[in-house]
Motif scaffolding. Structure first.
Motif, PDB file in Angstrom:
ATOM      1  N   GLY A 105       0.824  -1.202   0.000  1.00 54.54           N
ATOM      2  CA  GLY A 105       0.000   0.000   0.000  1.00 54.54           C
ATOM      3  C   GLY A 105       0.853   1.244   0.000  1.00 54.54           C
ATOM      4  O   GLY A 105       0.359   2.359   0.030  1.00 54.54           O
ATOM      5  N   ARG A 352       0.770  16.008  -1.446  1.00 54.50           N
ATOM      6  CA  ARG A 352      -0.005  14.779  -1.602  1.00 54.50           C
ATOM      7  C   ARG A 352       0.510  13.673  -0.678  1.00 54.50           C
ATOM      8  O   ARG A 352      -0.255  12.940  -0.061  1.00 54.50           O
ATOM      9  CB  ARG A 352       0.031  14.293  -3.064  1.00 54.50           C
ATOM     10  CG  ARG A 352      -0.862  13.075  -3.300  1.00 54.50           C
ATOM     11  CD  ARG A 352      -2.310  13.411  -2.986  1.00 54.50           C
ATOM     12  NE  ARG A 352      -3.223  12.268  -3.082  1.00 54.50           N
ATOM     13  CZ  ARG A 352      -3.493  11.440  -2.071  1.00 54.50           C
ATOM     14  NH1 ARG A 352      -2.880  11.585  -0.909  1.00 54.50           N
ATOM     15  NH2 ARG A 352      -4.364  10.459  -2.231  1.00 54.50           N
TER      16      ARG A 352
ATOM     17  N   THR B  83      -5.637   9.030  -6.130  1.00 50.68           N
ATOM     18  CA  THR B  83      -5.020  10.325  -6.461  1.00 50.68           C
ATOM     19  C   THR B  83      -3.630  10.423  -5.846  1.00 50.68           C
ATOM     20  O   THR B  83      -3.052  11.503  -5.770  1.00 50.68           O
ATOM     21  CB  THR B  83      -5.866  11.496  -5.918  1.00 50.68           C
ATOM     22  OG1 THR B  83      -5.993  11.334  -4.496  1.00 50.68           O
ATOM     23  CG2 THR B  83      -7.238  11.532  -6.540  1.00 50.68           C
ATOM     24  N   ASN B  84      -3.117   9.283  -5.375  1.00 56.54           N
ATOM     25  CA  ASN B  84      -1.804   9.321  -4.737  1.00 56.54           C
ATOM     26  C   ASN B  84      -0.696   9.586  -5.764  1.00 56.54           C
ATOM     27  O   ASN B  84      -0.942   9.615  -6.956  1.00 56.54           O
ATOM     28  CB  ASN B  84      -1.561   8.017  -3.972  1.00 56.54           C
ATOM     29  CG  ASN B  84      -0.725   8.272  -2.736  1.00 56.54           C
ATOM     30  OD1 ASN B  84       0.308   8.921  -2.819  1.00 56.54           O
ATOM     31  ND2 ASN B  84      -1.166   7.790  -1.604  1.00 56.54           N
ATOM     32  N   ILE B  85       0.514   9.744  -5.255  1.00 59.43           N
ATOM     33  CA  ILE B  85       1.594  10.332  -6.049  1.00 59.43           C
ATOM     34  C   ILE B  85       1.767   9.753  -7.459  1.00 59.43           C
ATOM     35  O   ILE B  85       1.851  10.502  -8.420  1.00 59.43           O
ATOM     36  CB  ILE B  85       2.931  10.317  -5.265  1.00 59.43           C
ATOM     37  CG1 ILE B  85       4.024  11.045  -6.024  1.00 59.43           C
ATOM     38  CG2 ILE B  85       3.374   8.921  -4.898  1.00 59.43           C
ATOM     39  CD1 ILE B  85       4.342  12.391  -5.498  1.00 59.43           C
ATOM     40  N   MET B  88      -1.142  10.767  -9.452  1.00 60.46           N
ATOM     41  CA  MET B  88      -1.115  12.218  -9.604  1.00 60.46           C
ATOM     42  C   MET B  88      -0.120  12.632 -10.697  1.00 60.46           C
ATOM     43  O   MET B  88      -0.405  13.498 -11.527  1.00 60.46           O
ATOM     44  CB  MET B  88      -0.722  12.819  -8.261  1.00 60.46           C
ATOM     45  CG  MET B  88      -0.376  14.285  -8.262  1.00 60.46           C
ATOM     46  SD  MET B  88       0.188  14.725  -6.585  1.00 60.46           S
ATOM     47  CE  MET B  88       0.961  16.287  -6.901  1.00 60.46           C
ATOM     48  N   CYS B 123      -3.459   4.742  -2.116  1.00 67.84           N
ATOM     49  CA  CYS B 123      -2.745   3.839  -3.023  1.00 67.84           C
ATOM     50  C   CYS B 123      -3.327   2.429  -3.050  1.00 67.84           C
ATOM     51  O   CYS B 123      -3.535   1.806  -2.026  1.00 67.84           O
ATOM     52  CB  CYS B 123      -1.273   3.773  -2.646  1.00 67.84           C
ATOM     53  SG  CYS B 123      -0.326   2.802  -3.828  1.00 67.84           S
TER      54      CYS B 123
END
Lengths: 451, 158
Positions: A105, A352, B83-85, B88, B123
């Motif tokens: 994850g 983020r 929308t994680n790195i 993104m 993620c």
């Protein structure tokens, strides 16, 4: 019940360009139906396991071989696997457990998924060999909840292996029995931490346990338990088939074997690449098609966000192994290489990531629970144009006060990106604070992240 | 009351654990009941707890800790966009904006006809296929473009 025919789980194409790769964990990729039991058996699969069990090879001999291989934990910590195995109590009156950590994850990490969907039987054989060596009666493979189709495919592979006599009772007519089950997470990054994962297997919220005691003495249901990463287990059959030395020779000093690198972000061909340890970064980048759209490389997170970001000039001089990346003041981590091109705004990238750690902190330890939120709110106000110059020192201070003050490594993982992004790209942060906007002015930059 | 179908599936999960560790099956039991009923009400959670012989609060802790459990209705199709790195960097914000416009809802909202709910995900461990989304916790769609998103929505409407 729920037994289904094994099939490739998703529509994503099997990677066909294997040029430049050295396949150990993904060795079935050269074949037409990589995930099928017949394919794996055709390549000599399960023969090593059978030989070890029927020849009654001593556990100490197997552990010696694993130590010789130089295999280090592929989940990110890099702890020598053979040494870990030697911690399991030899004599224990009751059931010992084996656990596989397929709970990927950490952003940018997706290698174990390809093992379970393209070569599940090698993982099963690796776990079976480990179970035989450590005297474990029951095993669990804990799979990330989001990759549901791959979880189902792996369950099907387990049923296949059982039907073929590789799992279950009195294997190959001996006294050795091993049952292996697939279990799933349901959306919690923290369960990649081994004791949180154990809590989750027991049906609890995934909050890490205080250590010691370590899982080897107090693991699943309070019994001795060995936990390894998917890729670590999947390397075992190859090592025991070809010898520890042969595996060590694939890599470099202190980094034996091959490594699966998950390459994501700004490259032409994102995906998993299995290469020899010590492969130059530039070669790996080339395998992934280079930086996309003909742009220049700006920075790389070499092992997942819990490892320090490195500017292009530093990573370009590095090789992909434990020592080289540690010398560059980062880490190999899980081999999750996130590539960022010249249009990337580092402030927004960190924004983020800090949200991720804030969201995923389990809430158990105050420095992490409060600190990750604090860090996110500071970066958020910088991104909104309300930052102050002293925020940079505040960010550093808060992060340093999370690090080392928590039960598990998530605290440190959350601090690392903050400290490394500011260290290497301080000017960009200062510019953002001063001007209220990003220094990187391009349409291609990631425009916003809203929460 | 748990349906016979749910009970059959929960019983299968229970075979993975020692007989005195029924709580271990709570993760899958909650997932099974959620799949059948669309979301987890307080009542559903307590039924699962009762069936497994565990304290209701312990089942509640699990249901609230893991973010794929839905504690409020999510419509017929829950769409979770990462929308994680890594996503993104490959313009997941374009996909998000497109979905918001197409569906006319923001994150954590359900369309008026009850067909779709949009969620932001963390993620999912498939970053090689970024940008990506997940439908109803089970179906992964990778290498998204706005055209692909349209096709996915069309297929779900049928």
């Amino acid at each position: 019940m729920t037994t289904k025919k094994a099939k490739s789980s998703t529509k994503a194409p099997v990677m066909t360009d294997l040029k430049g790769q050295t396949l150990v964990c993904l060795r079935t990729l050269t074949e037409k139906n990589p995930a099928a039991l017949e394919t794996y058996v055709k390549l000599g699969g399960y023969a090593t396991f059978k030989r070890l069990v029927t020849d009654k090879v001593k556990a100490t001999d197997i552990i010696t071989e694993i130590k010789k291989s130089g295999l280090r934990g592929r989940g990110g910590a890099g702890f020598p696997t053979g040494l870990k195995w030697s911690f399991m109590p030899r004599y224990f009156d009751g059931v010992k457990y084996l656990v596989c950590n397929t709970d990927e994850g950490e952003p940018g990490t997706f290698k174990d998924r390809d093992i379970i969907r393209y070569n599940p039987h090698q993982l099963i054989e690796g776990m079976a060999i480990a179970a035989y060596t450590l005297g474990a009666r029951v095993g669990y493979n804990y799979i990330h909840g989001e990759i549901w189709q791959d979880y189902e495919a792996f369950e099907a592979a387990l049923h296949e292996a059982k039907a073929a006599g590789y799992l279950g009772e009195h294997l190959f007519g001996t006294h050795f029995s091993f049952d292996l089950y697939a279990v799933h997470g349901y959306g919690a990054y923290i369960c990649g931490e081994e004791t949180a994962l154990i809590e989750s297997i027991e049906g609890k919220k995934g909050q890490p346990r205080f250590k010691p005691p370590f899982p080897a003495s107090y693991g699943v249901f309070g019994k001795p338990t060995n936990v390894n990463n998917t890729e670590s287990y999947a390397s075992i059959p190859w090592i025991m088939q070809h010898s520890g030395q042969a595996f060590a020779d694939l890599g470099v000093a202190n980094s034996g074997g091959t490594k699966l690198f998950s390459v994501s972000g700004h490259v032409e061909k994102p995906g998993n690449y299995e290469v020899k340890m010590g492969t130059p970064f530039t070669e790996l980048l080339e395998l992934a098609g280079g930086v996309w759209k003909g742009r220049k490389l700006k920075a790389v997170i070499p092992g997942g966000p819990s490892t320090a970001v490195l500017p292009a000039s530093v990573i370009e001089a590095a090789t992909m192994d434990y020592d080289s990346l540690s010398k560059a003041r980062s880490s190999l981590g899980a081999g999750s290489m996130i590539v960022m091109d010249e249009t990337t705004c580092m402030v927004k990238a960190l924004h983020r990531l800090s949200y991720f750690f804030y969201e995923e902190s389990c809430g158990q330890c105050t420095p992490c629970r409060e600190g990750t939120g604090w860090v996110y709110r500071i970066i958020d106000r910088i991104v909104k144009g309300q930052g102050k110059m002293e925020d940079l020192d505040l960010l550093t201070d808060v992060s340093k006060n999370i690090s080392g003050r928590t039960i598990c490594a998530l605290g440190e993982a959350a601090a690392t990106p903050v400290l490394s992004f500011i260290k290497h790209f301080r000017l960009e942060f200062e510019y953002y604070i001063e001007h209220g906007k990003s220094m990187v002015d391009s349409k291609a930059e990631p425009s916003n992240v809203k929460h | 009351m748990l349906s016979p179908q749910s009970i059959e599936k929960i019983e299968y999960e229970l075979t993975k654990y020692p007989a005195n560790q029924r709580q271990a099956a709570v993760m899958s039991a909650l997932r099974i009941v959620q799949t059948e009923r669309g979301w987890l009400s307080q009542e559903s959670i307590s039924e699962v707890a009762q069936y497994l012989g565990m304290p209701e609060i312990a089942a509640m802790e699990v249901a609230t800790f893991y973010n794929m459990y839905d504690l409020a209705p999510v419509g017929k199709h829950k769409i979770t966009v990462c929308t994680n790195i890594s996503c993104m960097l490959r313009d997941s914000d374009v996909i998000v904006d497109h979905l918001k416009e197409k569906l006319g809802v923001g994150f954590n909202e359900v369309t008026p006809d009850g067909q779709f709910c949009l969620k932001e995900g963390e993620c999912m461990g498939c970053c090689g296929g970024a940008p990506l989304l997940h439908v109803n916790n089970t179906e992964m769609h990778e290498f998204l473009t706005t055209e692909k998103v349209d096709a996915i929505l069309e297929a779900l409407k049928k």
